[in-house]
Design a protein around this motif. Structure first.
Motif, PDB file in Angstrom:
ATOM      1  N   ASP A   1      49.900  53.646  15.385  1.00 42.05           N
ATOM      2  CA  ASP A   1      50.188  52.331  15.230  1.00 42.05           C
ATOM      3  C   ASP A   1      49.061  51.511  14.627  1.00 42.05           C
ATOM      4  OD1 ASP A   1      52.708  52.703  15.997  1.00 42.05           O
ATOM      5  OD2 ASP A   1      52.298  51.690  18.098  1.00 42.05           O
ATOM      6  N   GLN A   2      47.751  51.796  14.616  1.00 42.62           N
ATOM      7  CA  GLN A   2      46.729  50.924  14.331  1.00 42.62           C
ATOM      8  C   GLN A   2      46.041  51.403  13.209  1.00 42.62           C
ATOM      9  OE1 GLN A   2      45.813  47.822  15.557  1.00 42.62           O
ATOM     10  NE2 GLN A   2      47.571  47.982  17.117  1.00 42.62           N
ATOM     11  N   GLY A   3      46.339  52.799  12.933  1.00 44.17           N
ATOM     12  CA  GLY A   3      45.603  53.419  11.803  1.00 44.17           C
ATOM     13  C   GLY A   3      44.298  53.717  12.017  1.00 44.17           C
ATOM     14  N   SER A   4      43.776  53.708  13.233  1.00 50.43           N
ATOM     15  CA  SER A   4      42.275  53.762  13.581  1.00 50.43           C
ATOM     16  C   SER A   4      42.191  54.067  14.904  1.00 50.43           C
ATOM     17  CB  SER A   4      41.691  52.504  13.074  1.00 50.43           C
ATOM     18  OG  SER A   4      40.170  52.524  13.592  1.00 50.43           O
ATOM     19  N   PHE A   5      41.117  54.960  15.182  1.00 47.57           N
ATOM     20  CA  PHE A   5      40.700  55.102  16.620  1.00 47.57           C
ATOM     21  C   PHE A   5      40.060  54.046  17.222  1.00 47.57           C
ATOM     22  CE2 PHE A   5      40.495  60.085  15.772  1.00 47.57           C
ATOM     23  CZ  PHE A   5      42.096  60.244  15.821  1.00 47.57           C
ATOM     24  N   SER A   6      39.180  53.235  16.479  1.00 48.64           N
ATOM     25  CA  SER A   6      38.293  52.301  17.001  1.00 48.64           C
ATOM     26  C   SER A   6      39.235  51.091  17.494  1.00 48.64           C
ATOM     27  CB  SER A   6      37.249  51.550  15.861  1.00 48.64           C
ATOM     28  OG  SER A   6      37.635  51.583  14.662  1.00 48.64           O
ATOM     29  N   ARG A   7      40.330  50.797  16.408  1.00 47.91           N
ATOM     30  CA  ARG A   7      41.229  49.536  16.602  1.00 47.91           C
ATOM     31  C   ARG A   7      42.086  50.236  17.888  1.00 47.91           C
ATOM     32  NH1 ARG A   7      41.130  49.145  10.869  1.00 47.91           N
ATOM     33  NH2 ARG A   7      43.279  50.386  10.831  1.00 47.91           N
ATOM     34  N   ALA A   8      42.485  51.211  18.034  1.00 47.35           N
ATOM     35  CA  ALA A   8      43.437  51.771  19.060  1.00 47.35           C
ATOM     36  C   ALA A   8      42.578  51.493  20.327  1.00 47.35           C
ATOM     37  CB  ALA A   8      43.936  53.134  18.900  1.00 47.35           C
ATOM     38  N   ALA A   9      41.209  52.040  20.570  1.00 44.60           N
ATOM     39  CA  ALA A   9      40.454  51.971  21.623  1.00 44.60           C
ATOM     40  C   ALA A   9      40.469  50.352  22.051  1.00 44.60           C
ATOM     41  CB  ALA A   9      39.186  52.525  21.146  1.00 44.60           C
ATOM     42  N   GLU A  10      39.955  49.571  20.950  1.00 46.79           N
ATOM     43  CA  GLU A  10      40.006  48.099  21.311  1.00 46.79           C
ATOM     44  C   GLU A  10      41.197  47.591  21.848  1.00 46.79           C
ATOM     45  OE1 GLU A  10      38.969  43.981  18.725  1.00 46.79           O
ATOM     46  OE2 GLU A  10      38.865  45.748  17.845  1.00 46.79           O
ATOM     47  N   ARG A  11      42.250  48.098  21.302  1.00 45.92           N
ATOM     48  CA  ARG A  11      43.718  47.389  22.004  1.00 45.92           C
ATOM     49  C   ARG A  11      43.849  48.037  23.334  1.00 45.92           C
ATOM     50  NH1 ARG A  11      49.392  46.794  19.070  1.00 45.92           N
ATOM     51  NH2 ARG A  11      50.585  46.224  20.969  1.00 45.92           N
ATOM     52  N   LEU A  12      43.464  49.046  23.721  1.00 42.57           N
ATOM     53  CA  LEU A  12      43.675  49.737  24.906  1.00 42.57           C
ATOM     54  C   LEU A  12      42.718  49.582  25.887  1.00 42.57           C
ATOM     55  CD1 LEU A  12      45.153  53.372  23.705  1.00 42.57           C
ATOM     56  CD2 LEU A  12      46.518  51.290  24.589  1.00 42.57           C
ATOM     57  N   GLY A  13      41.629  48.763  25.360  1.00 42.95           N
ATOM     58  CA  GLY A  13      40.352  48.681  26.464  1.00 42.95           C
ATOM     59  C   GLY A  13      39.660  50.119  26.601  1.00 42.95           C
ATOM     60  N   LYS A  14      39.618  50.930  25.769  1.00 44.27           N
ATOM     61  CA  LYS A  14      38.994  52.100  26.079  1.00 44.27           C
ATOM     62  C   LYS A  14      37.877  52.217  24.797  1.00 44.27           C
ATOM     63  CE  LYS A  14      42.274  53.595  28.997  1.00 44.27           C
ATOM     64  NZ  LYS A  14      41.847  53.690  30.319  1.00 44.27           N
ATOM     65  N   THR A  15      37.267  53.241  25.074  1.00 42.87           N
ATOM     66  CA  THR A  15      36.296  53.746  24.035  1.00 42.87           C
ATOM     67  C   THR A  15      36.622  54.483  22.966  1.00 42.87           C
ATOM     68  OG1 THR A  15      35.539  56.036  24.989  1.00 42.87           O
ATOM     69  CG2 THR A  15      34.344  53.682  25.668  1.00 42.87           C
ATOM     70  N   PRO A  16      36.307  54.427  21.662  1.00 41.94           N
ATOM     71  CA  PRO A  16      36.809  55.425  20.728  1.00 41.94           C
ATOM     72  C   PRO A  16      36.572  56.870  20.851  1.00 41.94           C
ATOM     73  CG  PRO A  16      35.440  53.322  19.601  1.00 41.94           C
ATOM     74  CD  PRO A  16      35.254  53.348  21.178  1.00 41.94           C
ATOM     75  N   SER A  17      35.657  56.936  21.409  1.00 44.69           N
ATOM     76  CA  SER A  17      35.448  58.780  21.835  1.00 44.69           C
ATOM     77  C   SER A  17      36.504  59.073  22.800  1.00 44.69           C
ATOM     78  CB  SER A  17      34.065  58.793  22.624  1.00 44.69           C
ATOM     79  OG  SER A  17      33.997  58.212  23.646  1.00 44.69           O
ATOM     80  N   ALA A  18      37.149  58.279  23.662  1.00 43.26           N
ATOM     81  CA  ALA A  18      38.148  58.455  24.550  1.00 43.26           C
ATOM     82  C   ALA A  18      39.340  58.665  23.916  1.00 43.26           C
ATOM     83  CB  ALA A  18      38.177  57.426  25.558  1.00 43.26           C
ATOM     84  N   VAL A  19      39.690  57.948  22.589  1.00 42.91           N
ATOM     85  CA  VAL A  19      40.839  57.860  22.060  1.00 42.91           C
ATOM     86  C   VAL A  19      40.773  59.244  21.247  1.00 42.91           C
ATOM     87  CG1 VAL A  19      42.244  56.986  20.295  1.00 42.91           C
ATOM     88  CG2 VAL A  19      41.182  55.543  21.889  1.00 42.91           C
ATOM     89  N   THR A  20      39.478  59.667  20.656  1.00 44.76           N
ATOM     90  CA  THR A  20      39.339  60.820  19.870  1.00 44.76           C
ATOM     91  C   THR A  20      39.479  62.077  20.663  1.00 44.76           C
ATOM     92  OG1 THR A  20      37.705  59.782  18.215  1.00 44.76           O
ATOM     93  CG2 THR A  20      37.607  62.079  18.394  1.00 44.76           C
ATOM     94  N   LYS A  21      39.116  61.920  21.825  1.00 51.50           N
ATOM     95  CA  LYS A  21      39.345  63.195  22.985  1.00 51.50           C
ATOM     96  C   LYS A  21      40.660  63.521  23.208  1.00 51.50           C
ATOM     97  CE  LYS A  21      37.713  64.959  27.331  1.00 51.50           C
ATOM     98  NZ  LYS A  21      37.111  64.570  28.421  1.00 51.50           N
ATOM     99  N   ALA A  22      41.433  62.234  23.261  1.00 47.90           N
ATOM    100  CA  ALA A  22      42.957  62.530  23.575  1.00 47.90           C
ATOM    101  C   ALA A  22      43.731  63.045  22.544  1.00 47.90           C
ATOM    102  CB  ALA A  22      43.438  61.164  23.848  1.00 47.90           C
ATOM    103  N   VAL A  23      43.457  62.614  21.355  1.00 48.02           N
ATOM    104  CA  VAL A  23      44.036  63.096  20.096  1.00 48.02           C
ATOM    105  C   VAL A  23      43.867  64.683  20.034  1.00 48.02           C
ATOM    106  CG1 VAL A  23      44.491  62.946  17.753  1.00 48.02           C
ATOM    107  CG2 VAL A  23      44.585  60.895  19.123  1.00 48.02           C
ATOM    108  N   ALA A  24      42.400  65.087  20.147  1.00 46.79           N
ATOM    109  CA  ALA A  24      42.015  66.303  19.951  1.00 46.79           C
ATOM    110  C   ALA A  24      42.664  67.151  21.053  1.00 46.79           C
ATOM    111  CB  ALA A  24      40.576  66.315  20.074  1.00 46.79           C
ATOM    112  N   GLN A  25      42.912  66.815  22.177  1.00 51.11           N
ATOM    113  CA  GLN A  25      43.404  67.309  23.384  1.00 51.11           C
ATOM    114  C   GLN A  25      45.023  67.786  22.754  1.00 51.11           C
ATOM    115  OE1 GLN A  25      42.990  65.735  27.267  1.00 51.11           O
ATOM    116  NE2 GLN A  25      45.075  66.057  27.650  1.00 51.11           N
ATOM    117  N   LEU A  26      45.602  66.800  22.560  1.00 50.82           N
ATOM    118  CA  LEU A  26      46.936  67.138  22.121  1.00 50.82           C
ATOM    119  C   LEU A  26      47.098  68.102  20.797  1.00 50.82           C
ATOM    120  CD1 LEU A  26      48.164  63.381  22.128  1.00 50.82           C
ATOM    121  CD2 LEU A  26      48.944  65.287  23.682  1.00 50.82           C
ATOM    122  N   GLU A  27      46.187  67.895  20.089  1.00 48.06           N
ATOM    123  CA  GLU A  27      46.056  68.740  18.696  1.00 48.06           C
ATOM    124  C   GLU A  27      46.045  70.218  19.257  1.00 48.06           C
ATOM    125  OE1 GLU A  27      44.979  65.978  15.200  1.00 48.06           O
ATOM    126  OE2 GLU A  27      43.490  66.946  16.473  1.00 48.06           O
ATOM    127  N   ALA A  28      44.954  70.277  20.296  1.00 46.90           N
ATOM    128  CA  ALA A  28      44.718  71.720  20.890  1.00 46.90           C
ATOM    129  C   ALA A  28      46.028  72.189  21.303  1.00 46.90           C
ATOM    130  CB  ALA A  28      43.456  71.654  21.640  1.00 46.90           C
TER     131      ALA A  28
END
Length: 321
Positions: free
Chosen positions: A15-42
């Protein structure tokens, strides 16, 4: 990381088109969002995003996965809320969207009244022009003067959007002359600019016939309706306005309805403002409660159509001019 959290982060990133903006919206860190997407892709064995240093876009597989994930999260949220509502107290979040001018005109009052009546509910209200899809935007309810024939969406008429010509008493006194078809160009006009509105003419109805009327050169034009309404109240000219936005000012005498030779302007968008909500929200108690509160407020302003109107799939309502 649990699957539900990973899916939530994936949808936010899309929705945000960005890991960093998604992290800001969710109150998470960008690395956490990146890790989550990588987990799903794997887990899926395919890439969900094409990522470069400049942009990020969903792959074809990512788009398909997003649609299914969004539906699953929505259904899970509804199930959680329905279980909570079995305790007879509304709770949880209700997401609304509406055009900016609806906020000060009537939506703000309805929201405050709703919050007072239901202290366990949280409102999230996005006021912007209707460019976001109700379902894809994750909204529970939209109040719109836009199209209603949308897939998966139920539409109910909320109020008639009759357009009237208005001016302040100060302007009419200063002008010192009646507004007629022959002297339109001699008056000061405040005109809304919108891609759906002609800059050359108005459609008007007279004696049952529709005709085009040449539009005068405006003294002031703007793409913001609330800005023009403020100028109208300040006595800067004449303006076509929907009744829902000026009823209060007509009652207090701050504005006067101006009639011209038995004709009326026709809205470019249609005669109604609608409430729109996804089909899966038909039984949502929060949506029903908010609509009841909104209809009550509109009824007090004598612009609503009541709560017994059947579902509708057509009609638009917005100010012309």
């Amino acid at each position: 990381m649990d699957k539900l959290t990973a899916l939530t982060m994936f949808v936010a990133a899309a929705d945000q088109g960005s890991f960093s903006r998604a992290a800001e919206r969710l109150g998470k860190t960008p690395s956490a969002v990146t890790k989550a997407v990588a987990q799903l892709e794997a887990e899926l064995g395919t890439r969900l995003f094409e990522r470069t240093t400049r942009r990020m876009a969903l792959t074809e597989a990512g788009q398909t996965y997003l649609e299914g994930t969004r539906q699953a999260l929505t259904q899970l949220q509804l199930a959680n809320e329905e279980v909570a509502e079995l305790q007879n107290e509304l709770r949880g979040r209700l997401r609304l969207t509406a055009p900016p001018s609806f906020g000060p005109a009537f939506l703000q009052e309805a929201c405050c009244r709703f919050l007072d009546a239901h202290p366990q509910v949280r409102l999230e209200v996005d006021l912007h022009d209707p460019t976001h899809d109700v379902i894809e935007g994750g909204y529970d309810l939209a109040v719109r003067d836009g199209p209603t024939d949308l897939p998966g969406v139920i539409a109910q008429p909320l109020m008639e959007n009759r357009v009237v010509l208005c001016a302040s008493p100060a302007y009419l006194e200063r002008q010192g002359r009646k507004v007629t078809l022959d002297n339109l160009a001699e008056h000061d006009w405040l005109i809304l600019r919108n891609p759906l509105l002609s800059r050359r003419y108005w459609w008007v109805e007279m004696n049952g016939r529709s005709m085009r009327l040449q539009q005068p050169v405006p003294r002031m034009a703007s793409d913001n309706y609330d800005f023009l309404l403020g100028c109208l109240l300040a006595g800067q000219g004449l303006q076509f306005a929907p009744t829902w936005s000026v009823t209060h000012y007509l009652e207090t005498g701050e504005l006067v309805e101006v009639s011209i030779d038995q004709w009326r302007v026709l809205s470019a968008f249609g005669p109604w403002v609608h409430a729109l909500y996804p089909q899966h929200s038909r039984g949502n108690r929060k949506v029903k409660a908010f609509l009841a509160c909104l209809r009550q407020r509109l009824g007090e302003r004598e612009v609503g159509v009541g709560g017994g109107v059947p579902d509708s799939g057509a009609g638009r309502g917005a100010p012309e001019g």
